[in-house]
Design a protein around this motif. Structure first.
Motif, PDB file in Angstrom:
ATOM      1  N   ILE A 107       0.854  -1.182   0.000  1.00  0.00           N
ATOM      2  CA  ILE A 107       0.000   0.000   0.000  1.00  0.00           C
ATOM      3  C   ILE A 107       0.891   1.233   0.000  1.00  0.00           C
ATOM      4  CG2 ILE A 107      -1.748   1.268   1.317  1.00  0.00           C
ATOM      5  CD1 ILE A 107      -2.789  -1.572   2.162  1.00  0.00           C
ATOM      6  N   PHE A 108       0.724   2.049  -1.021  1.00  0.00           N
ATOM      7  CA  PHE A 108       1.644   3.147  -1.322  1.00  0.00           C
ATOM      8  C   PHE A 108       0.909   4.477  -1.152  1.00  0.00           C
ATOM      9  CE2 PHE A 108       3.573   6.000  -4.546  1.00  0.00           C
ATOM     10  CZ  PHE A 108       4.903   5.933  -4.158  1.00  0.00           C
ATOM     11  N   ARG A 109       1.506   5.372  -0.378  1.00  0.00           N
ATOM     12  CA  ARG A 109       0.924   6.689  -0.169  1.00  0.00           C
ATOM     13  C   ARG A 109       1.300   7.575  -1.357  1.00  0.00           C
ATOM     14  NH1 ARG A 109      -0.776  11.280   0.584  1.00  0.00           N
ATOM     15  NH2 ARG A 109      -0.683  12.400   2.568  1.00  0.00           N
ATOM     16  N   VAL A 110       0.305   8.103  -2.060  1.00  0.00           N
ATOM     17  CA  VAL A 110       0.562   8.920  -3.253  1.00  0.00           C
ATOM     18  C   VAL A 110       0.693  10.391  -2.858  1.00  0.00           C
ATOM     19  CG1 VAL A 110      -0.332   9.618  -5.510  1.00  0.00           C
ATOM     20  CG2 VAL A 110      -0.775   7.298  -4.656  1.00  0.00           C
ATOM     21  N   HIS A 111       1.864  10.972  -3.145  1.00  0.00           N
ATOM     22  CA  HIS A 111       2.084  12.410  -2.960  1.00  0.00           C
ATOM     23  C   HIS A 111       2.284  13.032  -4.335  1.00  0.00           C
ATOM     24  CE1 HIS A 111       2.604  12.525   1.385  1.00  0.00           C
ATOM     25  NE2 HIS A 111       3.336  11.428   1.300  1.00  0.00           N
ATOM     26  N   HIS A 112       1.414  13.937  -4.707  1.00  0.00           N
ATOM     27  CA  HIS A 112       1.582  14.611  -5.996  1.00  0.00           C
ATOM     28  C   HIS A 112       2.414  15.882  -5.833  1.00  0.00           C
ATOM     29  CE1 HIS A 112      -1.046  11.963  -8.142  1.00  0.00           C
ATOM     30  NE2 HIS A 112      -2.125  12.287  -7.455  1.00  0.00           N
ATOM     31  N   ASN A 113       3.283  16.138  -6.797  1.00  0.00           N
ATOM     32  CA  ASN A 113       4.149  17.319  -6.760  1.00  0.00           C
ATOM     33  C   ASN A 113       4.064  18.073  -8.071  1.00  0.00           C
ATOM     34  OD1 ASN A 113       5.738  16.559  -4.192  1.00  0.00           O
ATOM     35  ND2 ASN A 113       5.839  14.735  -5.475  1.00  0.00           N
ATOM     36  N   LEU A 114       4.104  19.387  -7.962  1.00  0.00           N
ATOM     37  CA  LEU A 114       4.119  20.234  -9.155  1.00  0.00           C
ATOM     38  C   LEU A 114       5.575  20.542  -9.475  1.00  0.00           C
ATOM     39  CD1 LEU A 114       1.906  21.756 -10.903  1.00  0.00           C
ATOM     40  CD2 LEU A 114       2.546  23.791  -9.603  1.00  0.00           C
ATOM     41  N   MET A 115       6.009  20.243 -10.697  1.00  0.00           N
ATOM     42  CA  MET A 115       7.433  20.415 -11.031  1.00  0.00           C
ATOM     43  C   MET A 115       7.623  21.069 -12.402  1.00  0.00           C
ATOM     44  SD  MET A 115       8.163  16.342 -11.466  1.00  0.00           S
ATOM     45  CE  MET A 115       7.414  16.067  -9.862  1.00  0.00           C
ATOM     46  N   ALA A 116       8.719  21.810 -12.522  1.00  0.00           N
ATOM     47  CA  ALA A 116       8.976  22.525 -13.781  1.00  0.00           C
ATOM     48  C   ALA A 116      10.483  22.637 -13.986  1.00  0.00           C
ATOM     49  CB  ALA A 116       8.334  23.912 -13.728  1.00  0.00           C
ATOM     50  N   LEU A 122       9.914  22.768 -21.967  1.00  0.00           N
ATOM     51  CA  LEU A 122       8.688  23.559 -21.951  1.00  0.00           C
ATOM     52  C   LEU A 122       8.730  24.622 -20.858  1.00  0.00           C
ATOM     53  CD1 LEU A 122       6.051  20.681 -22.441  1.00  0.00           C
ATOM     54  CD2 LEU A 122       6.947  22.249 -24.174  1.00  0.00           C
ATOM     55  N   ALA A 123       8.724  25.876 -21.272  1.00  0.00           N
ATOM     56  CA  ALA A 123       8.647  26.967 -20.300  1.00  0.00           C
ATOM     57  C   ALA A 123       7.182  27.183 -19.920  1.00  0.00           C
ATOM     58  CB  ALA A 123       9.228  28.241 -20.897  1.00  0.00           C
ATOM     59  N   ARG A 124       6.946  27.850 -18.802  1.00  0.00           N
ATOM     60  CA  ARG A 124       5.610  28.182 -18.314  1.00  0.00           C
ATOM     61  C   ARG A 124       4.718  26.948 -18.148  1.00  0.00           C
ATOM     62  NH1 ARG A 124       5.452  33.690 -18.646  1.00  0.00           N
ATOM     63  NH2 ARG A 124       3.291  33.688 -17.937  1.00  0.00           N
ATOM     64  N   THR A 125       5.324  25.760 -18.137  1.00  0.00           N
ATOM     65  CA  THR A 125       4.567  24.512 -18.081  1.00  0.00           C
ATOM     66  C   THR A 125       5.091  23.658 -16.941  1.00  0.00           C
ATOM     67  OG1 THR A 125       4.341  24.601 -20.472  1.00  0.00           O
ATOM     68  CG2 THR A 125       3.911  22.462 -19.423  1.00  0.00           C
ATOM     69  N   ALA A 126       4.196  23.095 -16.167  1.00  0.00           N
ATOM     70  CA  ALA A 126       4.589  22.201 -15.082  1.00  0.00           C
ATOM     71  C   ALA A 126       3.979  20.825 -15.302  1.00  0.00           C
ATOM     72  CB  ALA A 126       4.137  22.766 -13.741  1.00  0.00           C
ATOM     73  N   ALA A 127       4.573  19.822 -14.649  1.00  0.00           N
ATOM     74  CA  ALA A 127       3.999  18.481 -14.647  1.00  0.00           C
ATOM     75  C   ALA A 127       3.618  18.138 -13.215  1.00  0.00           C
ATOM     76  CB  ALA A 127       5.004  17.474 -15.183  1.00  0.00           C
ATOM     77  N   ILE A 128       2.637  17.251 -13.059  1.00  0.00           N
ATOM     78  CA  ILE A 128       2.345  16.676 -11.741  1.00  0.00           C
ATOM     79  C   ILE A 128       2.850  15.243 -11.763  1.00  0.00           C
ATOM     80  CG2 ILE A 128       0.542  15.961 -10.113  1.00  0.00           C
ATOM     81  CD1 ILE A 128      -1.179  18.232 -11.190  1.00  0.00           C
ATOM     82  N   ALA A 129       3.768  14.943 -10.856  1.00  0.00           N
ATOM     83  CA  ALA A 129       4.369  13.606 -10.834  1.00  0.00           C
ATOM     84  C   ALA A 129       5.018  13.379  -9.470  1.00  0.00           C
ATOM     85  CB  ALA A 129       5.384  13.461 -11.967  1.00  0.00           C
ATOM     86  N   SER A 130       5.715  12.263  -9.361  1.00  0.00           N
ATOM     87  CA  SER A 130       6.360  11.895  -8.093  1.00  0.00           C
ATOM     88  C   SER A 130       7.688  12.628  -7.921  1.00  0.00           C
ATOM     89  CB  SER A 130       6.627  10.396  -8.081  1.00  0.00           C
ATOM     90  OG  SER A 130       7.669  10.099  -8.996  1.00  0.00           O
ATOM     91  N   ARG A 131       8.179  12.643  -6.688  1.00  0.00           N
ATOM     92  CA  ARG A 131       9.492  13.198  -6.394  1.00  0.00           C
ATOM     93  C   ARG A 131      10.580  12.448  -7.177  1.00  0.00           C
ATOM     94  NH1 ARG A 131      11.395  16.676  -2.617  1.00  0.00           N
ATOM     95  NH2 ARG A 131       9.301  17.015  -1.806  1.00  0.00           N
ATOM     96  N   ARG A 132      10.406  11.135  -7.345  1.00  0.00           N
ATOM     97  CA  ARG A 132      11.362  10.341  -8.142  1.00  0.00           C
ATOM     98  C   ARG A 132      11.450  10.879  -9.564  1.00  0.00           C
ATOM     99  NH1 ARG A 132      12.516   5.367  -5.746  1.00  0.00           N
ATOM    100  NH2 ARG A 132      13.409   4.596  -7.679  1.00  0.00           N
ATOM    101  N   ALA A 133      10.291  11.300 -10.115  1.00  0.00           N
ATOM    102  CA  ALA A 133      10.273  11.815 -11.490  1.00  0.00           C
ATOM    103  C   ALA A 133      11.019  13.148 -11.560  1.00  0.00           C
ATOM    104  CB  ALA A 133       8.833  11.974 -11.976  1.00  0.00           C
ATOM    105  N   ALA A 134      10.844  14.002 -10.531  1.00  0.00           N
ATOM    106  CA  ALA A 134      11.573  15.285 -10.494  1.00  0.00           C
ATOM    107  C   ALA A 134      13.079  15.026 -10.508  1.00  0.00           C
ATOM    108  CB  ALA A 134      11.161  16.086  -9.252  1.00  0.00           C
ATOM    109  N   ASP A 135      13.508  14.047  -9.720  1.00  0.00           N
ATOM    110  CA  ASP A 135      14.933  13.687  -9.683  1.00  0.00           C
ATOM    111  C   ASP A 135      15.393  13.140 -11.029  1.00  0.00           C
ATOM    112  OD1 ASP A 135      14.925  14.428  -7.069  1.00  0.00           O
ATOM    113  OD2 ASP A 135      14.909  12.388  -6.250  1.00  0.00           O
ATOM    114  N   ALA A 136      14.595  12.238 -11.595  1.00  0.00           N
ATOM    115  CA  ALA A 136      14.998  11.563 -12.829  1.00  0.00           C
ATOM    116  C   ALA A 136      15.139  12.536 -13.993  1.00  0.00           C
ATOM    117  CB  ALA A 136      13.975  10.474 -13.171  1.00  0.00           C
TER     118      ALA A 136
END
Lengths: 285, 285
Positions: free
Chosen positions: B88-97, B148-162
């Protein structure tokens, strides 16, 4: 004075563009004389019914291949409307493009992901690229508006008519047993009389106790009431605790249904009757 | 010779790009030493396990807000694998750019429709346009690749690192009770011993007879076996007939579970044990 239904055309809200499958279901269920009210989202459909712009909402609740449309179960719970009917709609997918295009010229197909997946084998054999969009009828509209050459949409025959597209192939769904069950909602209940071929939809919660679902179903089994559907949904804010959506045969006007519901109230912390309505029975093709 | 698990890192297939939530769940469940194997689709995950490229598959099966991922129930039925664990995995969404962008400059947000809907209130307050994509981590990858400027993604912290993106806001999900239950599949069963805190998943069909679901649940209730989940799925090609996916507490090594299953076989034309496995219990935050 004439009653509301005859004094003006019923305004019927549904999700999707003009030509959506939901519009087809609404016309089949409520007749040609309705005024269709296309809405951008399911939320917008509920809002149109809430603020009185629409007299009825027509909502897909379950597809025979893809399963339940859970969002609509959630929205029903959030609002206080009544199910006044159901309609089982046979889904026929059609490949359509600007007039004059031949099927060999198509190399891209647009549609809703569910329509694309229901035509997966057909599209693979055709050797085209697919692009997912929000809406089947919206894809057809886009092919027309942007005058997209070499591009087809998968949508209903109503959409082909609405956007003046030519059907290149009809009935392209991989599995012919493709039916969607729609619910018709109104602000006021229209409970069918005892003795009619009725069905009742309820939603309830249960405590986290042993055998509690078994006990809940016993209230129907002990009274020989048939179930036609049981669906569990996670309870918001209560991790992996569930709400149960249940349909049974019969109207809340019947005494045994009233007894079963009174018995269920002893077990269920929350119980709501979503509506009793005429059962739509479709013979197999 | 060492056994497989210690002689080489477990190859673990999951759906999504590097940085997907499924990858995070795989690492939490199976440890840092695994070799992640990103796959394009759920089908590709099953194929990787079938042809031996992967040792395990990690699949989301249920989200506490959105409900079950039905596609994966269907795929489990089509293949002959065994559930060997759950997580069971706790989902934390992050806004990243892209680094250097400030949150006021963002006017477009990309992510999977489910992530967008789980951050609906946050995004509305931010006043941005949203665009649905196929994948959370894939959205992050795209922001990086297309710069992409002025654009963010919602994803995991792992994705921000990757993808070397900067997190502009963390934990932006509207509802903090956002958990996804993952199943871990293998080609061979790993049935837990009697007495361990185990759980068993089964799938069965029922004849169209009165009270038949009640009778099916009685095989567990009569033996004081607790259910943790019951889910119905339409049976392909049989309009609005259902398969039932059921989880109960206990291992198939236990005698009362064996008795219950033997009893259920009297009622169910089809019955398959998908696996017995250790139960993952998470304390509420």
């Amino acid at each position: 004075m004439a009653n509301q239904d005859s004094s003006h055309a019923l305004e019927v809200a549904y999700q999707g563009e003009i030509g959506a499958y939901s519009e087809g279901a609404a016309v089949e269920a409520l007749g040609d004389a309705i005024t269709p009210m296309p809405c951008e989202s399911f939320d917008a459909v509920f809002e149109a019914l809430a603020d009185g712009r629409a007299d009825r909402a027509v909502l897909p609740i379950e597809n025979s291949l893809a399963g339940s449309i859970h969002r609509n179960y959630d929205l029903m719970l959030r609002h206080d409307f009544h199910i006044v009917g159901e309609h089982i709609f046979r889904v026929h997918h059609n490949l359509m493009a600007l007039p004059g295009q031949s099927i060999d010229e198509i190399d891209e197909v647009l549609s809703h992901p569910q329509a694309l997946s229901q035509c997966e084998h057909y599209l693979r054999d055709l050797g085209v690229e697919t692009h997912a969009t929000y809406d089947t009828a919206g894809s057809a509209k886009r092919v027309r508006r942007e005058k997209l050459a070499r591009t087809a949409a998968i949508a209903s025959r109503r959409a082909a008519d609405a956007y003046d597209l030519e059907i290149l192939a009809a009935g392209i769904e991989d599995d012919p047993e493709n039916y969607t069950r729609f619910l018709i909602l109104a602000r006021e209940p229209q409970t069918p009389a005892e003795g009619t071929n009725a069905k009742t939809s309820i939603v309830f919660s249960l405590k986290d106790q042993p055998s509690v679902l078994f006990k809940a179903l016993s209230v129907f089994a002990l009274r020989d009431i048939d179930l036609t559907k049981l669906e569990s949904r996670p309870l918001r804010g209560r991790r992996f605790r569930y709400l149960f959506y249940l349909d049974f045969v019969g109207s809340v006007e019947e005494e045994r249904a009233q007894n079963a519901l009174r018995h269920l109230e002893e077990i269920a912390p929350m119980l709501r009757v979503l509506g009793s309505y005429g059962r739509h029975i479709v013979q197999s093709a």
